[in-house]
Design a protein around this motif. Structure first.
Motif, PDB file in Angstrom:
ATOM      1  N   ARG A 356       0.907  -0.854   0.179  1.00 19.74           N
ATOM      2  CA  ARG A 356      -0.094   0.275  -0.034  1.00 19.74           C
ATOM      3  C   ARG A 356       1.301   1.338   0.449  1.00 19.74           C
ATOM      4  NH1 ARG A 356      -3.892  -1.935  -2.093  1.00 19.74           N
ATOM      5  NH2 ARG A 356      -4.290   0.593  -1.897  1.00 19.74           N
ATOM      6  N   LEU A 357       2.365   1.050  -0.044  1.00 24.60           N
ATOM      7  CA  LEU A 357       3.191   2.184  -0.116  1.00 24.60           C
ATOM      8  C   LEU A 357       3.731   2.028  -1.333  1.00 24.60           C
ATOM      9  CD1 LEU A 357       3.864   4.612   1.899  1.00 24.60           C
ATOM     10  CD2 LEU A 357       5.780   3.625   3.001  1.00 24.60           C
ATOM     11  N   ASP A 368       1.245   7.419  -0.308  1.00 25.92           N
ATOM     12  CA  ASP A 368       0.755   6.127  -0.126  1.00 25.92           C
ATOM     13  C   ASP A 368       0.527   5.703  -1.627  1.00 25.92           C
ATOM     14  OD1 ASP A 368      -1.494   4.681   1.058  1.00 25.92           O
ATOM     15  OD2 ASP A 368      -2.783   5.578  -0.670  1.00 25.92           O
ATOM     16  N   ARG A 369      -0.015   4.555  -2.350  1.00 20.81           N
ATOM     17  CA  ARG A 369      -0.505   4.071  -3.618  1.00 20.81           C
ATOM     18  C   ARG A 369      -1.312   4.561  -3.778  1.00 20.81           C
ATOM     19  NH1 ARG A 369      -0.082  -2.403  -5.259  1.00 20.81           N
ATOM     20  NH2 ARG A 369      -1.624  -2.279  -7.168  1.00 20.81           N
TER      21      ARG A 369
END
Length: 409
Positions: A356-357, A368-369
């Protein structure tokens, strides 16, 4: 401009009985006309592509279409006098629905997308009747609207009708919690707004997700409400109660109504959230860019329940309609690489769904993704490329990679 306003109806017992009887007659007419088309299809199709000089193939019958079936309504009224109660245009609308369903199964719509084989409507499955004729202004008196062969119906005007608009069509819809009327309003004097050319200054990029409903290019997210997940425990209890009831009993009918009301509440909550979220985005006066996702494909996997609960398809449809009325655009872009490529330099940074990063090893951008994907979507919507670094490196190395699938985007 064309608008659709829906109001709840306060009907008398006699009016409810009449509408229920009309719905049943329209259901039977729908099934009969659909059966006519199925019979024609079964008797006229043939897999043989060659035959001898002397052959005895059956004579082909004329294909039933909208006009032939509409002319045959005269015979239906002679054989079944109860059909004389219904307005003629309401019966013609039933045949138009059959035409649309059957043609989309055989040849598809204007975009070539084909629907599944149409099914016969079971008892209680035909829930709306249309009045295609325009409603005259003198037939609307405050909270009352007069429709042909049924008289005046009382509406709950939770919002007033806009001035200058004419009622083009009306449709009565039966839901589990009551009867509603949908009015199609039109005003030709309202000009159609021409949207500006999308630029980085007047465009917002959003990334749809399941952790947050959406994240825009500034990093702001909209929490996902998960209406179905919250109501799932109560729905299970109601469904278990329904399964124990004897088929055909009055208690089973009451249990079915309780389950239907619970599902309707979840649907209304989801739709209300979608409208409010679309209004919040468009109130900034900017175009909205989003991914063109294969929602049906995603919903076939292990994320099916969460995907249906989020309702991305309904939200994007509402967003597109509201943007058009505001003179803005909802721009769909190819999602390939939007999460993999760096929004700062364009370098491809491989990730799995659990990552997610976004941390770029080249320009050291760490965000953030979903925020990174929203920025890439915005750049793609205005015509900028976000993978220049990837294309350059691949050309030097002489490697050609396949584009990422929607699950990796």
């Amino acid at each position: 401009m064309r608008l659709a306003y829906q109001y709840r109806l306060r009907l008398t017992t006699q009016q409810k009985t009449t509408i229920d009887r009309w719905l049943e007659l329209c259901r039977r007419q729908y099934n009969y006309r659909l059966a006519e088309r199925f019979n024609w299809y079964e008797k006229n199709r043939c897999d043989v592509n060659a035959c001898p000089l002397v052959c005895h193939l059956p004579e082909l019958k004329d294909r039933p279409d909208f006009y032939s079936q509409k002319r045959d309504l005269v015979n239906s009224k002679k054989l079944f006098p109860e059909y004389k109660e219904l307005p003629s245009h309401t019966l013609q609308d039933v045949i138009a629905r059959v035409e649309k369903a059957f043609d989309r199964w055989l040849s598809g719509d204007s975009n070539g997308r084909r629907n599944g084989k149409p099914r016969f409507k079971g008892q209680g499955r035909f829930r709306s009747i249309a009045f295609p004729d325009p409603v005259k202004p003198e037939h609307i008196d405050g909270r009352f609207i007069q429709l042909p062969k049924i008289g005046k119906l009382k509406m709950i005007l939770h919002r007033p009708m806009p001035d200058g608009f004419k009622v083009k069509t009306a449709a009565i819809i039966k839901k589990v919690d009551g009867y509603y009327i949908t009015l199609s309003l039109q005003d030709l004097s309202v000009p159609v707004l021409t949207p500006d050319v999308p630029t980085l200054e007047n465009t917002i990029g959003i990334d749809m997700g399941l952790k947050a409903f959406l994240v825009d290019d500034s990093g702001k997210d909209e929490p996902i409400p998960q209406h179905y997940r919250k109501a799932e425990k109560r729905l299970k209890r109601l469904q278990r109660s329904l399964s124990r009831k004897k088929k055909g009993s009055s208690r089973r009918k009451k249990a079915i109504k309780r389950v239907s009301k619970a599902h309707l509440k979840v649907s209304n909550q989801r739709k209300d959230f979608h409208y409010k979220t679309a209004k919040k985005l468009l109130s900034q006066g900017k175009h909205v860019a989003h991914e063109k996702l294969n929602i049906k494909g995603i919903a076939r996997g292990r994320l099916a329940k969460s995907t249906h609960d989020a309702g991305w398809g309904q939200f994007l449809q509402i967003l597109s309609i509201k943007a058009e009325r505001a003179g803005l655009m909802a721009i769909a872009v190819n999602p390939s690489g939007t999460s993999q490529n760096c929004s700062g330099c364009g370098t491809k940074v491989p990730k799995t769904l659990k990552d997610r990063l976004h941390a770029c090893p080249k320009c050291e951008l760490t965000i953030d993704r979903d925020h990174n994907a929203a920025i890439n979507i915005k750049h793609l919507a205005v015509g900028h490329s976000v993978n220049k670094a990837q294309v350059t490196s691949d050309a030097v190395a002489g490697v050609t990679e396949k584009p990422t699938s929607y699950t990796d985007a």
